[in-house]
Design a protein around this motif. Structure first.
Motif, PDB file in Angstrom:
ATOM      1  N   ALA A   8       0.728  -1.192   0.125  1.00  0.00           N
ATOM      2  CA  ALA A   8      -0.075   0.181   0.017  1.00  0.00           C
ATOM      3  C   ALA A   8       0.884   1.211  -0.025  1.00  0.00           C
ATOM      4  CB  ALA A   8      -0.983  -0.081   1.210  1.00  0.00           C
ATOM      5  N   ASP A   9       2.175   1.151  -0.347  1.00  0.00           N
ATOM      6  CA  ASP A   9       3.094   2.149  -0.293  1.00  0.00           C
ATOM      7  C   ASP A   9       2.866   3.193  -1.646  1.00  0.00           C
ATOM      8  OD1 ASP A   9       4.853   4.145   0.479  1.00  0.00           O
ATOM      9  OD2 ASP A   9       6.669   2.801  -0.095  1.00  0.00           O
ATOM     10  N   GLY A  10       1.818   4.013  -1.609  1.00  0.00           N
ATOM     11  CA  GLY A  10       1.401   4.844  -2.759  1.00  0.00           C
ATOM     12  C   GLY A  10       2.447   5.851  -3.186  1.00  0.00           C
ATOM     13  N   ASP A  11       3.355   6.438  -2.624  1.00  0.00           N
ATOM     14  CA  ASP A  11       4.089   7.385  -2.582  1.00  0.00           C
ATOM     15  C   ASP A  11       5.628   6.808  -2.925  1.00  0.00           C
ATOM     16  OD1 ASP A  11       4.954   7.166   0.077  1.00  0.00           O
ATOM     17  OD2 ASP A  11       4.389   9.119   0.618  1.00  0.00           O
ATOM     18  N   GLY A  12       5.686   5.522  -2.730  1.00  0.00           N
ATOM     19  CA  GLY A  12       6.979   4.765  -2.792  1.00  0.00           C
ATOM     20  C   GLY A  12       8.183   5.572  -1.699  1.00  0.00           C
ATOM     21  N   ASN A  13       8.015   5.897  -0.676  1.00  0.00           N
ATOM     22  CA  ASN A  13       9.027   6.111   0.190  1.00  0.00           C
ATOM     23  C   ASN A  13       9.572   5.150   1.074  1.00  0.00           C
ATOM     24  OD1 ASN A  13       6.911   6.101   2.041  1.00  0.00           O
ATOM     25  ND2 ASN A  13       7.065   7.983   2.663  1.00  0.00           N
ATOM     26  N   GLY A  14       9.094   3.876   1.105  1.00  0.00           N
ATOM     27  CA  GLY A  14       9.267   2.659   1.735  1.00  0.00           C
ATOM     28  C   GLY A  14       8.618   2.774   3.075  1.00  0.00           C
ATOM     29  N   VAL A  16       4.511   2.625   4.867  1.00  0.00           N
ATOM     30  CA  VAL A  16       3.079   2.950   4.541  1.00  0.00           C
ATOM     31  C   VAL A  16       2.681   3.627   5.881  1.00  0.00           C
ATOM     32  CG1 VAL A  16       1.041   1.637   4.462  1.00  0.00           C
ATOM     33  CG2 VAL A  16       3.024   0.662   3.667  1.00  0.00           C
ATOM     34  N   GLU A  17       1.893   4.736   5.307  1.00  0.00           N
ATOM     35  CA  GLU A  17       1.599   5.894   6.363  1.00  0.00           C
ATOM     36  C   GLU A  17       0.336   6.704   5.882  1.00  0.00           C
ATOM     37  OE1 GLU A  17       5.065   8.337   6.254  1.00  0.00           O
ATOM     38  OE2 GLU A  17       5.085   8.517   4.258  1.00  0.00           O
ATOM     39  N   GLN A  18       0.058   7.784   6.761  1.00  0.00           N
ATOM     40  CA  GLN A  18      -1.126   8.448   6.658  1.00  0.00           C
ATOM     41  C   GLN A  18      -1.005   9.117   5.158  1.00  0.00           C
ATOM     42  OE1 GLN A  18      -3.850   8.542   8.300  1.00  0.00           O
ATOM     43  NE2 GLN A  18      -4.869   9.920   6.910  1.00  0.00           N
ATOM     44  N   ALA A  19       0.009   9.371   4.451  1.00  0.00           N
ATOM     45  CA  ALA A  19       0.166  10.099   3.315  1.00  0.00           C
ATOM     46  C   ALA A  19      -0.214   9.331   2.277  1.00  0.00           C
ATOM     47  CB  ALA A  19       1.529  10.601   3.025  1.00  0.00           C
ATOM     48  N   ASP A  20       0.059   7.966   2.585  1.00  0.00           N
ATOM     49  CA  ASP A  20      -0.284   6.929   1.361  1.00  0.00           C
ATOM     50  C   ASP A  20      -1.808   6.498   1.372  1.00  0.00           C
ATOM     51  OD1 ASP A  20       2.486   6.204   0.798  1.00  0.00           O
ATOM     52  OD2 ASP A  20       2.755   5.033   2.476  1.00  0.00           O
ATOM     53  N   TYR A  21      -2.425   6.526   2.636  1.00  0.00           N
ATOM     54  CA  TYR A  21      -3.845   6.619   2.604  1.00  0.00           C
ATOM     55  C   TYR A  21      -4.519   7.578   2.050  1.00  0.00           C
ATOM     56  CZ  TYR A  21      -8.629   6.631   4.381  1.00  0.00           C
ATOM     57  OH  TYR A  21      -9.948   6.731   4.365  1.00  0.00           O
ATOM     58  N   ASP A  22      -3.914   8.881   2.136  1.00  0.00           N
ATOM     59  CA  ASP A  22      -4.681   9.774   1.558  1.00  0.00           C
ATOM     60  C   ASP A  22      -4.655   9.852   0.256  1.00  0.00           C
ATOM     61  OD1 ASP A  22      -5.378  11.008   4.014  1.00  0.00           O
ATOM     62  OD2 ASP A  22      -3.521  12.370   4.014  1.00  0.00           O
TER      63      ASP A  22
END
Length: 80
Positions: A8-14, A16-22
């Motif tokens: 679920a790492d949407g922004d590819g920063n390694g 999985v956090e709130q920014a990925d959920y957003d």
């Protein structure tokens, strides 16, 4: 956030956090039209198939009472 399961790492920063959920919730259901490919409808394919069957079933048949014969000066129409 998780650093082991990064599906679920949407922004590819390694992480999985709130920014990925957003990111996922903002883009959920969005369609990427840049890679869209036109797919013919099944009905159109059926019509093409039926047209081919009709065309090839008439192969070799000429108009009623007329046939083409080869002559020295080209093709001639002759009534049968």
């Amino acid at each position: 956030g998780s650093t082991t399961n990064l599906a679920a790492d949407g922004d590819g920063n390694g992480i999985v956090e709130q920014a990925d959920y957003d990111l996922w919730s903002t883009n959920f259901g969005a369609q990427n039209t840049a890679n869209a490919v036109a797919v013919p409808e099944p009905n159109a394919a059926l019509l093409v198939l039926l047209g081919g069957v009709v065309l090839f079933s008439r192969k070799g048949k000429s108009a009623k009472g007329i046939r083409l014969t080869g002559g020295g000066d080209g093709l001639l129409l002759k009534g049968s």
